[in-house]
Write an enzyme that holds these catalytic residues in place. Structure first.
Site, short mmCIF file in Angstrom:
data_model
loop_
_atom_site.label_atom_id
_atom_site.label_comp_id
_atom_site.label_asym_id
_atom_site.label_seq_id
_atom_site.Cartn_x
_atom_site.Cartn_y
_atom_site.Cartn_z
N GLU A 7 18.58 -40.42 9.14
CA GLU A 7 17.71 -40.57 7.97
C GLU A 7 16.29 -40.25 8.38
O GLU A 7 15.80 -40.72 9.41
CB GLU A 7 17.67 -42.02 7.44
N GLU A 29 21.16 -49.66 10.53
CA GLU A 29 19.90 -50.35 10.77
C GLU A 29 20.04 -51.84 11.02
O GLU A 29 19.64 -52.68 10.20
CB GLU A 29 18.94 -50.09 9.59
#
Length: 435
Positions: free
Chosen positions: A352, A168
């Site tokens: 995720e 991320e």
């Protein structure tokens, strides 16, 4: 139970569950150096109840039982991260032998249980000593990170099924250097602009270092959101365009097209590193796969008071998790299709998704609906090869401390007792005897 079955997602689809080192490991007395989350959490006002990750879920000592949970749930793979300060306590220089030994045990434990190791090099735990030298604001981090990647590739690469460089990068750069919500907690446009570029430059140098060590199956994990305008008004459409550029296109465009969105390079021109354009070949090194983390959508409204970016995110009307995040499976479907059509043909993994919630019946429905979204994306041509539930365990949820529970396994933080939830049983029921 789930309404969707394993066969709906294809015969070779990978099912896994995911964690991150700082959120679960603890074990910070065994030669591990400090990281930016240790000091961020110790600073009043940053984290609920001043919770920190010094013990977390004690995975450092309890990893065999945790791996048993993954195996017994019928999962194929485990996505985990290595802690940079556990391996190189000062970020550069001396290596911590106890850290090498721990990850040897952990990776070998996965292989012994028939689990595919999906490793992430960086899940936000920057060594404090590197923060002293500017951290992600310092271009030299591309070299520091490459050296760390080379160590991982040399020591563990032949046993890893897949390796991601960064988890991320939007969070590493923008959330942490502009919004100030995560460590190191900056709210500074120059800091953010530099971090936005250096995090991707370091990704590229790490890809080169890993390939140099012979490590195969390399990727990056991007968190993406489905951006939508609040209305058809020109100011809302413009705000959505900037929101999409900041959250999605900066990272997708940099990694896969070697170019950042022009509206952002123009807006950020005074603060971006000089000559960043010369780095774009490194930023866009060829990859073998892409991980996408998805949680919700972003609705954008024009706001003249919003400054440089001219808009703000507003709350939508959909059902929400206990963190106030809208539950929007269609957004995952749309993003997977978009990325496959507009950016890359490499295999995609949902690395995720999940929800913070204490009512596990809602979590079961959340996963069922998001797995259905993956199947819908596949039907439209998206080459999605796997799905990882966030998270295996209730754990340290960053600025939320231990107040937010994403796990499919409940953790009693006083006793460290693990108790599978209904969502774990739903996966187990779907995956039973199919691994």
């Amino acid at each position: 139970m789930f309404s969707i079955s394993r066969s709906d997602l294809g015969p070779n689809f990978t099912f896994g569950t995911a964690t991150a080192a700082y959120q679960i490991e603890g074990g910070q007395t065994d030669g591990r150096g400090t990281c930016i989350w240790d000091t961020f959490a110790a600073t009043p006002g940053n984290v609920k109840h001043r919770h920190d990750g010094s013990i977390a879920t004690d995975h450092y000592n309890r990893w065999p039982a945790d791996l048993d949970l993954i195996r017994d749930g019928g999962f194929d793979a485990y996505r985990f991260s290595l802690a940079w300060p556990r391996l190189i306590p000062e970020g550069t220089g001396a290596i911590n032998q106890a850290g090498l030994d721990f990850y040897d045990r952990l990776i070998d434990g996965m292989l012994e249980r028939g689990l595919k190791p999906f490793a992430t090099l960086y899940h936000w735990d920057l060594p404090s000593a590197l923060m002293d030298r500017g951290g992600w604001m310092n271009r030299d981090i591309a070299g520091w990170f490459a050296d760390y990647a080379a160590l991982v590739g040399n020591r563990f690469g032949d046993r890893l099924h897949a390796t991601a460089t960064i988890n991320e990068p939007w969070c590493v750069a923008f959330l942490s250097h502009f919004l100030g919500i995560h460590a190191p907690g900056y709210r500074d446009l120059r800091a953010a602009a530099r971090a936005m570029h250096h995090v991707l430059l370091a990704h590229g140098t790490a890809i080169d270092a890993l390939r140099g060590e012979g490590t195969k199956n390399l990727g990056i994990v991007l968190n993406l959101e489905k951006t939508e305008p609040a209305s058809d008004r020109p100011e809302d459409l413009a705000a959505e365009n900037i929101g999409d550029a900041l959250f999605n296109r900066w990272y997708l465009g940099g990694v896969f097209k070697g170019a950042y969105p022009e509206e952002l390079t123009t807006a950020l021109a005074p603060w971006l590193p000089e000559g960043f354009q010369r780095d774009m070949d490194v930023v866009s090194r060829p990859l073998d796969w892409l991980g996408i983390n998805y949680y919700t959508r972003g609705i954008y409204a024009g706001d003249p008071e919003a400054g440089l970016f001219g808009g703000r995110r507003i709350s939508g009307e959909l059902e929400k998790s206990d963190l106030g995040w809208e539950i929007y499976p269609k957004g995952l479907e749309d993003l997977l299709v978009r990325v496959g059509r507009e950016y890359t043909k490499v295999p995609l993994y949902v690395t995720e998704t999940g929800m913070s919630e204490t009512d596990d019946t809602r979590r079961v429905k959340f996963y069922d609906d998001h797995l259905r979204a993956v199947a819908n994306a596949q039907a439209q041509g998206a080459d999605v090869r796997g799905f990882f539930a966030w998270s295996l365990l209730d754990n340290y949820e960053w600025a939320e401390g231990y107040t937010s529970r994403f796990g499919i396994v409940h953790v009693d933080y006083e006793t460290q007792v693990r108790t599978p939830k209904a969502s774990y049983r739903a996966f187990q029921g779907m995956l039973h005897n199919t691994r």
